[in-house]
Design a protein around this motif. Structure first.
Motif, PDB file in Angstrom:
ATOM      1  N   TYR A   1       0.853  -1.189   0.000  1.00  0.00           N
ATOM      2  CA  TYR A   1       0.000   0.000   0.000  1.00  0.00           C
ATOM      3  C   TYR A   1       0.890   1.240   0.000  1.00  0.00           C
ATOM      4  O   TYR A   1       1.936   1.277   0.674  1.00  0.00           O
ATOM      5  CB  TYR A   1      -0.924   0.018   1.222  1.00  0.00           C
ATOM      6  CG  TYR A   1      -1.812  -1.205   1.299  1.00  0.00           C
ATOM      7  CD1 TYR A   1      -3.010  -1.256   0.600  1.00  0.00           C
ATOM      8  CD2 TYR A   1      -1.408  -2.321   2.042  1.00  0.00           C
ATOM      9  CE1 TYR A   1      -3.809  -2.382   0.661  1.00  0.00           C
ATOM     10  CE2 TYR A   1      -2.205  -3.450   2.108  1.00  0.00           C
ATOM     11  CZ  TYR A   1      -3.404  -3.484   1.411  1.00  0.00           C
ATOM     12  OH  TYR A   1      -4.186  -4.607   1.456  1.00  0.00           O
ATOM     13  N   GLY A   2       0.497   2.227  -0.769  1.00  0.00           N
ATOM     14  CA  GLY A   2       1.293   3.446  -0.827  1.00  0.00           C
ATOM     15  C   GLY A   2       0.538   4.559  -1.523  1.00  0.00           C
ATOM     16  O   GLY A   2      -0.698   4.557  -1.581  1.00  0.00           O
ATOM     17  N   ASN A   3       1.293   5.512  -2.070  1.00  0.00           N
ATOM     18  CA  ASN A   3       0.704   6.673  -2.731  1.00  0.00           C
ATOM     19  C   ASN A   3       1.422   6.940  -4.050  1.00  0.00           C
ATOM     20  O   ASN A   3       2.608   6.662  -4.192  1.00  0.00           O
ATOM     21  CB  ASN A   3       0.809   7.927  -1.844  1.00  0.00           C
ATOM     22  CG  ASN A   3       0.036   7.791  -0.558  1.00  0.00           C
ATOM     23  OD1 ASN A   3       0.551   7.278   0.431  1.00  0.00           O
ATOM     24  ND2 ASN A   3      -1.213   8.226  -0.569  1.00  0.00           N
ATOM     25  N   VAL A   4       0.688   7.524  -4.988  1.00  0.00           N
ATOM     26  CA  VAL A   4       1.252   7.866  -6.293  1.00  0.00           C
ATOM     27  C   VAL A   4       2.199   9.051  -6.131  1.00  0.00           C
ATOM     28  O   VAL A   4       1.884  10.032  -5.446  1.00  0.00           O
ATOM     29  CB  VAL A   4       0.135   8.201  -7.293  1.00  0.00           C
ATOM     30  CG1 VAL A   4       0.723   8.677  -8.616  1.00  0.00           C
ATOM     31  CG2 VAL A   4      -0.763   6.980  -7.507  1.00  0.00           C
ATOM     32  N   ASP A   5       3.356   8.955  -6.773  1.00  0.00           N
ATOM     33  CA  ASP A   5       4.359  10.011  -6.681  1.00  0.00           C
ATOM     34  C   ASP A   5       4.870  10.327  -8.085  1.00  0.00           C
ATOM     35  O   ASP A   5       4.806   9.473  -8.980  1.00  0.00           O
ATOM     36  CB  ASP A   5       5.529   9.567  -5.800  1.00  0.00           C
ATOM     37  CG  ASP A   5       6.223  10.752  -5.155  1.00  0.00           C
ATOM     38  OD1 ASP A   5       5.981  11.888  -5.593  1.00  0.00           O
ATOM     39  OD2 ASP A   5       7.022  10.534  -4.229  1.00  0.00           O
ATOM     40  N   ILE A   6       5.342  11.559  -8.278  1.00  0.00           N
ATOM     41  CA  ILE A   6       5.840  11.991  -9.585  1.00  0.00           C
ATOM     42  C   ILE A   6       7.045  12.903  -9.359  1.00  0.00           C
ATOM     43  O   ILE A   6       7.340  13.311  -8.237  1.00  0.00           O
ATOM     44  CB  ILE A   6       4.769  12.749 -10.399  1.00  0.00           C
ATOM     45  CG1 ILE A   6       4.331  14.014  -9.635  1.00  0.00           C
ATOM     46  CG2 ILE A   6       3.591  11.866 -10.725  1.00  0.00           C
ATOM     47  CD1 ILE A   6       3.381  14.893 -10.427  1.00  0.00           C
ATOM     48  N   ARG A   7       7.714  13.229 -10.464  1.00  0.00           N
ATOM     49  CA  ARG A   7       8.781  14.231 -10.438  1.00  0.00           C
ATOM     50  C   ARG A   7       8.232  15.557 -10.969  1.00  0.00           C
ATOM     51  O   ARG A   7       7.266  15.584 -11.725  1.00  0.00           O
ATOM     52  CB  ARG A   7       9.967  13.788 -11.288  1.00  0.00           C
ATOM     53  CG  ARG A   7      10.648  12.533 -10.786  1.00  0.00           C
ATOM     54  CD  ARG A   7      11.932  12.282 -11.548  1.00  0.00           C
ATOM     55  NE  ARG A   7      12.492  10.990 -11.237  1.00  0.00           N
ATOM     56  CZ  ARG A   7      13.239  10.718 -10.179  1.00  0.00           C
ATOM     57  NH1 ARG A   7      13.510  11.678  -9.317  1.00  0.00           N
ATOM     58  NH2 ARG A   7      13.726   9.504  -9.964  1.00  0.00           N
TER      59      ARG A   7
ATOM     60  N   PRO B   1       6.500   8.159 -17.179  1.00  0.00           N
ATOM     61  CA  PRO B   1       5.841   7.322 -16.169  1.00  0.00           C
ATOM     62  C   PRO B   1       5.826   7.987 -14.800  1.00  0.00           C
ATOM     63  O   PRO B   1       6.552   8.945 -14.555  1.00  0.00           O
ATOM     64  CB  PRO B   1       6.730   6.075 -16.156  1.00  0.00           C
ATOM     65  CG  PRO B   1       8.087   6.595 -16.484  1.00  0.00           C
ATOM     66  CD  PRO B   1       7.876   7.703 -17.487  1.00  0.00           C
ATOM     67  N   LEU B   2       4.990   7.437 -13.925  1.00  0.00           N
ATOM     68  CA  LEU B   2       4.991   7.818 -12.516  1.00  0.00           C
ATOM     69  C   LEU B   2       5.186   6.543 -11.696  1.00  0.00           C
ATOM     70  O   LEU B   2       5.391   5.462 -12.255  1.00  0.00           O
ATOM     71  CB  LEU B   2       3.695   8.548 -12.144  1.00  0.00           C
ATOM     72  CG  LEU B   2       2.347   7.993 -12.630  1.00  0.00           C
ATOM     73  CD1 LEU B   2       2.004   6.680 -11.992  1.00  0.00           C
ATOM     74  CD2 LEU B   2       1.244   9.014 -12.381  1.00  0.00           C
ATOM     75  N   TRP B   3       5.147   6.662 -10.392  1.00  0.00           N
ATOM     76  CA  TRP B   3       5.358   5.471  -9.573  1.00  0.00           C
ATOM     77  C   TRP B   3       4.542   5.540  -8.287  1.00  0.00           C
ATOM     78  O   TRP B   3       4.097   6.623  -7.877  1.00  0.00           O
ATOM     79  CB  TRP B   3       6.835   5.283  -9.246  1.00  0.00           C
ATOM     80  CG  TRP B   3       7.407   6.311  -8.318  1.00  0.00           C
ATOM     81  CD1 TRP B   3       7.413   6.294  -6.945  1.00  0.00           C
ATOM     82  CD2 TRP B   3       8.052   7.543  -8.675  1.00  0.00           C
ATOM     83  NE1 TRP B   3       8.020   7.407  -6.439  1.00  0.00           N
ATOM     84  CE2 TRP B   3       8.429   8.195  -7.484  1.00  0.00           C
ATOM     85  CE3 TRP B   3       8.351   8.148  -9.893  1.00  0.00           C
ATOM     86  CZ2 TRP B   3       9.091   9.404  -7.475  1.00  0.00           C
ATOM     87  CZ3 TRP B   3       9.012   9.355  -9.884  1.00  0.00           C
ATOM     88  CH2 TRP B   3       9.360   9.976  -8.689  1.00  0.00           C
ATOM     89  N   VAL B   4       4.338   4.390  -7.703  1.00  0.00           N
ATOM     90  CA  VAL B   4       3.713   4.282  -6.384  1.00  0.00           C
ATOM     91  C   VAL B   4       4.824   4.040  -5.379  1.00  0.00           C
ATOM     92  O   VAL B   4       5.616   3.103  -5.522  1.00  0.00           O
ATOM     93  CB  VAL B   4       2.682   3.145  -6.340  1.00  0.00           C
ATOM     94  CG1 VAL B   4       2.158   2.959  -4.910  1.00  0.00           C
ATOM     95  CG2 VAL B   4       1.526   3.442  -7.294  1.00  0.00           C
ATOM     96  N   ARG B   5       4.891   4.906  -4.394  1.00  0.00           N
ATOM     97  CA  ARG B   5       5.875   4.746  -3.322  1.00  0.00           C
ATOM     98  C   ARG B   5       5.267   3.844  -2.248  1.00  0.00           C
ATOM     99  O   ARG B   5       4.298   4.210  -1.580  1.00  0.00           O
ATOM    100  CB  ARG B   5       6.253   6.103  -2.745  1.00  0.00           C
ATOM    101  CG  ARG B   5       7.324   6.039  -1.659  1.00  0.00           C
ATOM    102  CD  ARG B   5       7.650   7.417  -1.115  1.00  0.00           C
ATOM    103  NE  ARG B   5       6.508   8.040  -0.444  1.00  0.00           N
ATOM    104  CZ  ARG B   5       5.772   9.012  -0.932  1.00  0.00           C
ATOM    105  NH1 ARG B   5       6.034   9.495  -2.133  1.00  0.00           N
ATOM    106  NH2 ARG B   5       4.762   9.522  -0.256  1.00  0.00           N
ATOM    107  N   ALA B   6       5.839   2.670  -2.064  1.00  0.00           N
ATOM    108  CA  ALA B   6       5.336   1.704  -1.085  1.00  0.00           C
ATOM    109  C   ALA B   6       6.517   1.152  -0.290  1.00  0.00           C
ATOM    110  O   ALA B   6       7.676   1.496  -0.560  1.00  0.00           O
ATOM    111  CB  ALA B   6       4.579   0.571  -1.779  1.00  0.00           C
ATOM    112  N   TYR B   7       6.200   0.290   0.680  1.00  0.00           N
ATOM    113  CA  TYR B   7       7.227  -0.242   1.582  1.00  0.00           C
ATOM    114  C   TYR B   7       7.094  -1.751   1.663  1.00  0.00           C
ATOM    115  O   TYR B   7       6.013  -2.284   1.916  1.00  0.00           O
ATOM    116  CB  TYR B   7       7.125   0.408   2.964  1.00  0.00           C
ATOM    117  CG  TYR B   7       7.413   1.884   2.917  1.00  0.00           C
ATOM    118  CD1 TYR B   7       8.701   2.371   3.089  1.00  0.00           C
ATOM    119  CD2 TYR B   7       6.386   2.802   2.652  1.00  0.00           C
ATOM    120  CE1 TYR B   7       8.971   3.734   3.019  1.00  0.00           C
ATOM    121  CE2 TYR B   7       6.644   4.155   2.577  1.00  0.00           C
ATOM    122  CZ  TYR B   7       7.938   4.613   2.765  1.00  0.00           C
ATOM    123  OH  TYR B   7       8.214   5.954   2.686  1.00  0.00           O
TER     124      TYR B   7
END
Length: 360
Positions: free
Chosen positions: A40-46, A257-263
């Motif tokens: 589980y995480g959140n969408v992140d971008i530059r 692209p973007l990414w999901v930051r998860a752990y």
């Protein structure tokens, strides 16, 4: 009426069926859970802060907040008059210096050489005439000297003839110097310019071209282009504002692209590798799954962030991961809560394309 024994039998069968169903569902859930990892995480971008590369007032801006832009798209322009004038000036200087270099390479014209030869012949004639005058003056002086010794003429006449003789000798020396200068000029005209002069002129031309290239680059920098595909997040300045390299004009969100930051829990590290396929789910699009891939796994462990898991899990060590996804339709947005499912069966790591979302 149904007897008590039959009721007990029916109840027992029902209990067995219900128990079997829950056992089967538990086994299915365990099997599904063992075939994938859910994060589980959140969408992140530059983000990119786009600014002009020079100081000048903004003439026009061509996009607004929320506009989708493509790499190389013109999005703004400065007032160009000062820069175009500098280019025109440097072009004129380069053109003039090119003519200087061309003249030096061409050497003397045939007409110039012919004129120098004529000057030499004229100087030679003057020398010959001066030599004849000297000879006549010398004879006259010696004659007057002999007559003066015999007292047939006065000493004044002898002195006058001596002065005339000396004057003719001075004229001859001057004519000879002029002849030498004319001969040297003819020799230089035949040989042509010195190589040092040509090299100096060419160096000046090269410096002028470099100055022109710099002026042209400054003129080109008055136009602002999008460095990559993305969405304009903020429009900071407006036409008429003074732009500087230190002041951003736009904030560009690079969302494809973007990414999901998860752990990833430490216990699951051995099951996940770079390049593995993954699925991304967000609440905004229920029932839809966005394909992605594992593009980054942190080499350093950390404690679970407090806003990710419960208090019991905060003390566990995790590894930050990025699960990338293409977003050409711009449906995924910064900050969206997301669920990442990484299948474990038939999901071997593969090479990661440097630009996986570009159209092939």
């Amino acid at each position: 009426m149904i007897s008590v024994r039959k009721r007990i039998s029916i109840l027992a069968v029902a209990i067995v069926l219900v128990t079997g169903f829950f056992v089967w569902r538990s086994l299915q859930q365990k099997r599904v859970a063992s075939d994938s990892i859910t994060l589980y995480g959140n969408v992140d971008i530059r983000q990119v802060q786009i600014a002009f590369n020079d100081n000048e007032r903004i003439d026009k801006l061509l996009v607004d907040e929320g506009s989708v832009v493509h790499a190389g798209q013109l999005i703004g322009q400065l007032v160009r008059q000062r820069f175009s004038d500098a280019v025109a000036q440097d072009q004129s200087l380069v053109a003039a210096q090119q003519q200087v270099v061309a003249r030096l390479h061409a050497g003397s014209r045939p007409e110039e050489i012919a004129e120098a030869r004529a000057d030499v012949r004229a100087a030679e004639a003057n020398v010959a005439a001066a030599q004849a005058n000297v000879k006549n003056a010398e004879l006259l002086y010696h004659r007057q000297q002999t007559l003066a010794q015999q007292q047939y003429v006065s000493l004044q006449i002898r002195d006058d003839s001596e002065r005339a003789y000396l004057a003719q000798k001075a004229d001859l020396a001057a004519a000879q110097q002029i002849l030498a200068a004319k001969q040297q000029a003819l020799q230089l005209a035949v040989i042509g310019p010195r190589k040092e002069d040509i090299a100096g002129a060419e160096a000046t031309l090269q410096a002028g071209r470099a100055t022109l290239a710099l002026a042209q680059k400054q003129l080109d920098d008055t136009q602002l282009y999008a460095p990559a595909e993305g969405v304009i997040q903020n429009r900071v300045l407006e036409p008429g504002d003074m732009a500087t390299p230190q002041t951003p004009v736009f904030t560009l969100a690079l969302d494809n692209p973007l990414w999901v930051r998860a752990y990833l829990p430490e216990t699951q590290m051995g099951k996940v590798a770079l390049g593995m396929r993954a699925w991304i789910e967000v609440d905004s699009f229920p029932g839809q799954r966005f394909p992605g891939w594992v593009g980054f796994i942190s080499p350093v462990s950390e404690f679970t962030p407090k806003n990710v898991e419960t208090t019991e899990l905060r003390s566990q060590l995790v590894y930050r991961v990025r699960v990338y996804a293409c977003n050409s339709d711009h449906r995924l947005r910064l900050g969206m809560p997301a669920t990442v499912v990484i299948p474990l069966s038939n999901n071997t790591a593969h090479g990661i394309d440097a630009h996986p979302c570009e159209e092939k």
